[in-house]
Design a protein around this motif. Structure first.
Motif, PDB file in Angstrom:
ATOM      1  N   ASP A  39     -25.124  40.100   8.394  1.00 28.96           N
ATOM      2  CA  ASP A  39     -24.590  41.092   7.461  1.00 28.96           C
ATOM      3  C   ASP A  39     -24.747  40.317   5.845  1.00 28.96           C
ATOM      4  O   ASP A  39     -25.136  41.536   5.196  1.00 28.96           O
ATOM      5  N   HIS A  43     -26.987  42.870   3.397  1.00 26.81           N
ATOM      6  CA  HIS A  43     -26.618  43.340   2.126  1.00 26.81           C
ATOM      7  C   HIS A  43     -27.300  42.759   0.762  1.00 26.81           C
ATOM      8  O   HIS A  43     -27.862  43.574  -0.139  1.00 26.81           O
ATOM      9  N   HIS A 212     -18.567  43.650   0.554  1.00 23.91           N
ATOM     10  CA  HIS A 212     -19.492  44.018   1.587  1.00 23.91           C
ATOM     11  C   HIS A 212     -18.756  43.621   2.830  1.00 23.91           C
ATOM     12  O   HIS A 212     -17.633  43.049   2.913  1.00 23.91           O
ATOM     13  N   ASP A 213     -19.751  43.763   4.029  1.00 23.58           N
ATOM     14  CA  ASP A 213     -19.024  43.371   5.378  1.00 23.58           C
ATOM     15  C   ASP A 213     -18.676  41.722   5.382  1.00 23.58           C
ATOM     16  O   ASP A 213     -19.227  40.917   4.847  1.00 23.58           O
ATOM     17  N   GLY A 214     -17.392  41.649   5.953  1.00 23.19           N
ATOM     18  CA  GLY A 214     -16.746  40.273   5.862  1.00 23.19           C
ATOM     19  C   GLY A 214     -15.659  40.084   4.678  1.00 23.19           C
ATOM     20  O   GLY A 214     -15.091  38.944   4.910  1.00 23.19           O
TER      21      GLY A 214
END
Length: 324
Positions: A39, A43, A212-214
């Motif tokens: 991820d 990004h 972002h993701d996480g």
């Protein structure tokens, strides 16, 4: 490079192989290095022109064994490089090939990078572990070491030390709303305003880097006094040596609230938070010449230095007919 190796732009399908190669390279030099995730790279690639600013090296059989990327700071006249060689392919000339590509591409990029001042040259920046092959290679090519950062870590075990909060200061987690995130951004930007080499970031730039993701707002601790955020510890979970670990990505205190013990309190609160989540250790990176003595604070809290990372810069010429 040796026969059978090739350098080119990456394919999207190669992202997992890139992540694996990067993690193997990082851990071979420092076992405490936190693992990167798919991820994270997804990004990063979304923000770069991978056809021009990212390269992979493939070895005999086509496996990814080297990686490099370039990104230009929004201001400050710096182009940042990041490169890795899989440990099983050391000695094949991969590092030299990637460095030559980064220097050539950065020279093309330089005319479009906002300079730090009217007469200031644009520079290519590499961060590498001190006293290793990469350190020696950069010095041999004329890079100048401008800073040393310390990678610090501490094992979590036993009852955590309870933080002591300054009078009138309370702790809570970021609630993740746009309004709260903007308040956290304002605090962090002010807290790091006097940090060496700091380039201010707008909210959109900051959010693009971190949200972002996480992203887990429950891991962002904010200290408030009379409704104003005066300090923050922006944390996240990582994986180190195969185990869940914590990382304090940024810890900052506004000038008005410094020298009250707030930085230590935020740090100890971060330790306690990760211990509750079952993390086996917690780590961070810090400037070895921090104006606030942050590295000394972390040492007093029990953290130890696991690696020294040098920042090396090379002044770039301005290329004629730059492509992009």
């Amino acid at each position: 490079m040796h026969a059978g190796y090739a350098i080119r732009a990456p394919k999207e399908s190669e992202l997992p192989a890139v992540v694996h190669a990067v993690n193997e390279a990082a851990r071979s030099h420092d076992p405490t290095a936190a693992a990167r995730t798919d991820d994270e790279f997804r990004h990063v690639w979304a923000q770069l022109d991978t056809a021009y600013d990212v390269r992979v090296v493939t070895g005999p059989g086509g496996a990814v064994c080297g990686y490099a990327e370039l990104s230009a700071a929004a201001a400050g006249g710096r182009i940042f490089a990041d490169a890795y060689t899989h440990p099983a392919h050391l000695g094949a000339g991969i590092g030299t090939a990637l460095l030559r590509w980064m220097e050539a591409r950065a020279t093309e990029m330089a005319p479009g990078v906002p300079a730090a001042g009217d007469a200031a040259p644009v520079a290519l920046v590499n961060h590498v572990l001190l006293d290793g092959a990469a350190d020696r290679m950069l010095r041999a090519r004329g890079y100048r070491r401008t800073r040393i950062h310390l990678r610090m870590r501490m094992a979590l075990g036993g009852p955590p030390v309870a933080p002591v909060w300054p009078d009138g200061v309370g702790l809570r987690a970021c609630d993740g709303t746009p309004e709260d995130l903007r308040r956290v951004h304002a605090c962090v930007e002010e807290a790091f305003g006097d940090h060496w080499g700091r380039v201010s970031r707008s909210y959109d730039q900051w959010a693009g880097d971190l949200l972002h993701d996480g992203f887990d707002p429950a891991l962002w601790l904010v200290a408030e006094r009379r409704g104003r955020i005066v300090g923050a510890a922006l944390c996240r979970e990582r994986e180190v040596e195969g185990h869940v670990a914590g990382e304090v990505g940024q810890l900052g205190v506004r000038r008005e609230a410094r020298r009250l013990g707030l930085g230590r309190a935020l740090l100890l609160a971060s330790f306690a938070l990760f211990a509750e989540r079952g993390a086996g250790s917690v780590g961070l990176d810090v400037d070895s010449e921090s104006l606030t003595g942050a590295h000394l604070l972390y040492e007093r809290a029990g953290m130890v230095t696991t690696a020294g990372i040098g920042r090396f810069e090379l002044e770039l010429p301005v290329a004629d007919g730059a492509r992009r």
